[in-house]
Design an enzyme around this catalytic site. Structure first.
Site, PDB file in Angstrom:
ATOM      1  N   ASP A 192       0.779  -1.252   0.000  1.00 25.33           N
ATOM      2  CA  ASP A 192       0.000   0.000   0.000  1.00 25.33           C
ATOM      3  C   ASP A 192       0.807   1.299   0.000  1.00 25.33           C
ATOM      4  O   ASP A 192       0.496   2.237   0.762  1.00 25.33           O
ATOM      5  CB  ASP A 192      -0.963   0.011   1.207  1.00 25.33           C
ATOM      6  CG  ASP A 192      -1.998  -1.111   1.152  1.00 25.33           C
ATOM      7  OD1 ASP A 192      -1.966  -1.922   0.205  1.00 25.33           O
ATOM      8  OD2 ASP A 192      -2.837  -1.185   2.068  1.00 25.33           O
ATOM      9  N   ASP A 248      -4.573  -0.839  -1.792  1.00 21.15           N
ATOM     10  CA  ASP A 248      -5.857  -0.741  -1.108  1.00 21.15           C
ATOM     11  C   ASP A 248      -6.810  -0.127  -2.145  1.00 21.15           C
ATOM     12  O   ASP A 248      -6.472   0.875  -2.787  1.00 21.15           O
ATOM     13  CB  ASP A 248      -5.668   0.203   0.096  1.00 21.15           C
ATOM     14  CG  ASP A 248      -6.571  -0.110   1.268  1.00 21.15           C
ATOM     15  OD1 ASP A 248      -6.871  -1.287   1.515  1.00 21.15           O
ATOM     16  OD2 ASP A 248      -6.976   0.851   1.966  1.00 21.15           O
ATOM     17  N   HIS A 262     -10.728   0.644  -2.564  1.00 17.90           N
ATOM     18  CA  HIS A 262     -12.089   0.654  -2.037  1.00 17.90           C
ATOM     19  C   HIS A 262     -13.101   1.253  -3.007  1.00 17.90           C
ATOM     20  O   HIS A 262     -12.774   2.152  -3.787  1.00 17.90           O
ATOM     21  CB  HIS A 262     -12.138   1.460  -0.737  1.00 17.90           C
ATOM     22  CG  HIS A 262     -11.270   0.913   0.360  1.00 17.90           C
ATOM     23  ND1 HIS A 262     -11.287  -0.411   0.737  1.00 17.90           N
ATOM     24  CD2 HIS A 262     -10.361   1.513   1.180  1.00 17.90           C
ATOM     25  CE1 HIS A 262     -10.431  -0.587   1.730  1.00 17.90           C
ATOM     26  NE2 HIS A 262      -9.848   0.557   2.016  1.00 17.90           N
ATOM     27  N   HIS A 284     -17.369   2.957   0.893  1.00 17.28           N
ATOM     28  CA  HIS A 284     -16.927   1.687   1.481  1.00 17.28           C
ATOM     29  C   HIS A 284     -17.266   1.617   2.972  1.00 17.28           C
ATOM     30  O   HIS A 284     -17.268   2.634   3.671  1.00 17.28           O
ATOM     31  CB  HIS A 284     -15.412   1.529   1.283  1.00 17.28           C
ATOM     32  CG  HIS A 284     -14.899   0.167   1.611  1.00 17.28           C
ATOM     33  ND1 HIS A 284     -14.248  -0.113   2.784  1.00 17.28           N
ATOM     34  CD2 HIS A 284     -14.972  -0.997   0.917  1.00 17.28           C
ATOM     35  CE1 HIS A 284     -13.925  -1.407   2.795  1.00 17.28           C
ATOM     36  NE2 HIS A 284     -14.346  -1.957   1.670  1.00 17.28           N
ATOM     37  N   HIS A 326     -10.566   6.936   1.712  1.00 17.40           N
ATOM     38  CA  HIS A 326      -9.202   6.776   1.179  1.00 17.40           C
ATOM     39  C   HIS A 326      -9.200   5.705   0.092  1.00 17.40           C
ATOM     40  O   HIS A 326     -10.066   4.829   0.065  1.00 17.40           O
ATOM     41  CB  HIS A 326      -8.217   6.401   2.299  1.00 17.40           C
ATOM     42  CG  HIS A 326      -8.490   5.043   2.890  1.00 17.40           C
ATOM     43  ND1 HIS A 326      -9.474   4.838   3.842  1.00 17.40           N
ATOM     44  CD2 HIS A 326      -7.941   3.826   2.647  1.00 17.40           C
ATOM     45  CE1 HIS A 326      -9.505   3.557   4.162  1.00 17.40           C
ATOM     46  NE2 HIS A 326      -8.598   2.911   3.442  1.00 17.40           N
ATOM     47  N   LYS A 338      -7.024  -5.047  -3.046  1.00 10.93           N
ATOM     48  CA  LYS A 338      -7.782  -5.615  -1.919  1.00 10.93           C
ATOM     49  C   LYS A 338      -8.705  -4.563  -1.340  1.00 10.93           C
ATOM     50  O   LYS A 338      -8.466  -3.372  -1.511  1.00 10.93           O
ATOM     51  CB  LYS A 338      -6.805  -6.119  -0.842  1.00 10.93           C
ATOM     52  CG  LYS A 338      -5.938  -4.994  -0.290  1.00 10.93           C
ATOM     53  CD  LYS A 338      -4.882  -5.499   0.651  1.00 10.93           C
ATOM     54  CE  LYS A 338      -4.022  -4.376   1.157  1.00 10.93           C
ATOM     55  NZ  LYS A 338      -4.753  -3.306   1.881  1.00 10.93           N
ATOM     56  N   CYS A 395      -2.174  -2.864   7.528  1.00 10.29           N
ATOM     57  CA  CYS A 395      -2.040  -3.773   6.389  1.00 10.29           C
ATOM     58  C   CYS A 395      -0.755  -4.599   6.400  1.00 10.29           C
ATOM     59  O   CYS A 395      -0.766  -5.751   5.965  1.00 10.29           O
ATOM     60  CB  CYS A 395      -2.228  -2.994   5.097  1.00 10.29           C
ATOM     61  SG  CYS A 395      -3.943  -2.401   4.958  1.00 10.29           S
TER      62      CYS A 395
END
Ligand code: VGL
Ligand code: ZN
Length: 238
Positions: free
Chosen positions: A42, A80, A82, A86, A115, A140, A185
């Site tokens: 990330d 990351d 989203h 989310h 984010h 993810k 993470c």
């Protein structure tokens, strides 16, 4: 004949020489091989200074990661990723503020500022990352109702990203983790890496943490308990 003083001096020199060679040996003692992979977690604009969920000094990991990545033939990057609205966003829970927690179906969820929304500049990998040989970017957290700190398994504890199968298919045995954030993470990925049977190293100076409600100390304690090895980038021979 050696007198007592000379013998003591001789011993002293031996002790110093031994200590020195141990120090030299300890430095850069880990050599990544074909069964090793670097997992870069990330390193995205949202987590860097100026980003919506900026990790303090997050940008400082970039040159460290770029340097060690040269020593790895297998590199995987994570992103990351989203949806808008989310479930991990505080804005999706009326009245809640970032860093508060809620109870969701799969357990406790920390709420974050919006984010890493899919396709936005904030979700892009840092343009300062210089790892053109990375073989895979794994996304993810794209499931609207489930967060995924881990690069392996979503927060429901069962939905896989496919990463373990990919690494096993490529005969990877040892995983080295770097990136953001140490206590979320990176830690969750390291714990799942252990569960999947990988020898797992977290490169401390190639990571930075968020540290909310004691999360950083807890993450290191959980990782130690799970057999994750905590190393420094200087331990890796590039
Ligand atoms: C992360 C919080 C929310 C991370 C991602 O990359 O550590 N932390 N989403
Ligand atoms: Zn996230």
């Amino acid at each position: 004949m050696l007198d007592r003083r000379q013998i003591v001096m001789g011993l002293g020199a031996t002790v110093i020489a031994t200590a020195l060679s141990e120090k030299l040996w300890a430095a850069a003692s880990i050599k990544p091989d074909g069964a090793s992979a670097l997992l870069v977690i990330d390193v995205q604009n949202c987590f860097l200074p100026g980003g919506s969920l900026a990790v303090k000094d997050g940008d400082q990991v970039v040159p460290v990661i770029n340097r060690i990545a040269k020593g790895f033939s297998n590199v995987v990057l994570t992103q990351d990723w989203h949806t808008a609205g989310h479930i991990s966003f505080a804005t999706s829970h009326g009245g809640k503020k970032p860093f508060e927690t809620v109870e969701l179906k799969y357990g406790k969820q920390v709420l974050w500022p919006d984010h890493c929304v899919q396709g936005t500049e904030g979700a892009a990998l840092s343009r300062d990352l210089a790892i053109p040989h990375a073989g895979l970017v794994i996304r993810k957290g794209f499931n609207k109702d489930v967060d995924s700190y881990s690069a392996f398994t979503e927060a429901d504890g069962k939905t896989t990203t496919g990463l373990a199968a990919y690494l096993k298919a490529r005969k990877v045995k040892r995983l080295f983790l770097a990136g953001l954030a140490t206590d979320f993470c990176v830690a969750w990925s390291a714990l799942d890496a252990r569960k999947a049977g990988f020898e797992t190293y977290v490169i401390e100076d190639a990571c930075r943490g968020i540290d909310t409600q004691g999360s950083l100390a807890k993450a290191w304690a959980d990782m130690a308990k799970a057999g994750v090895k905590r190393i420094q980038s200087s331990d890796i021979a590039v």
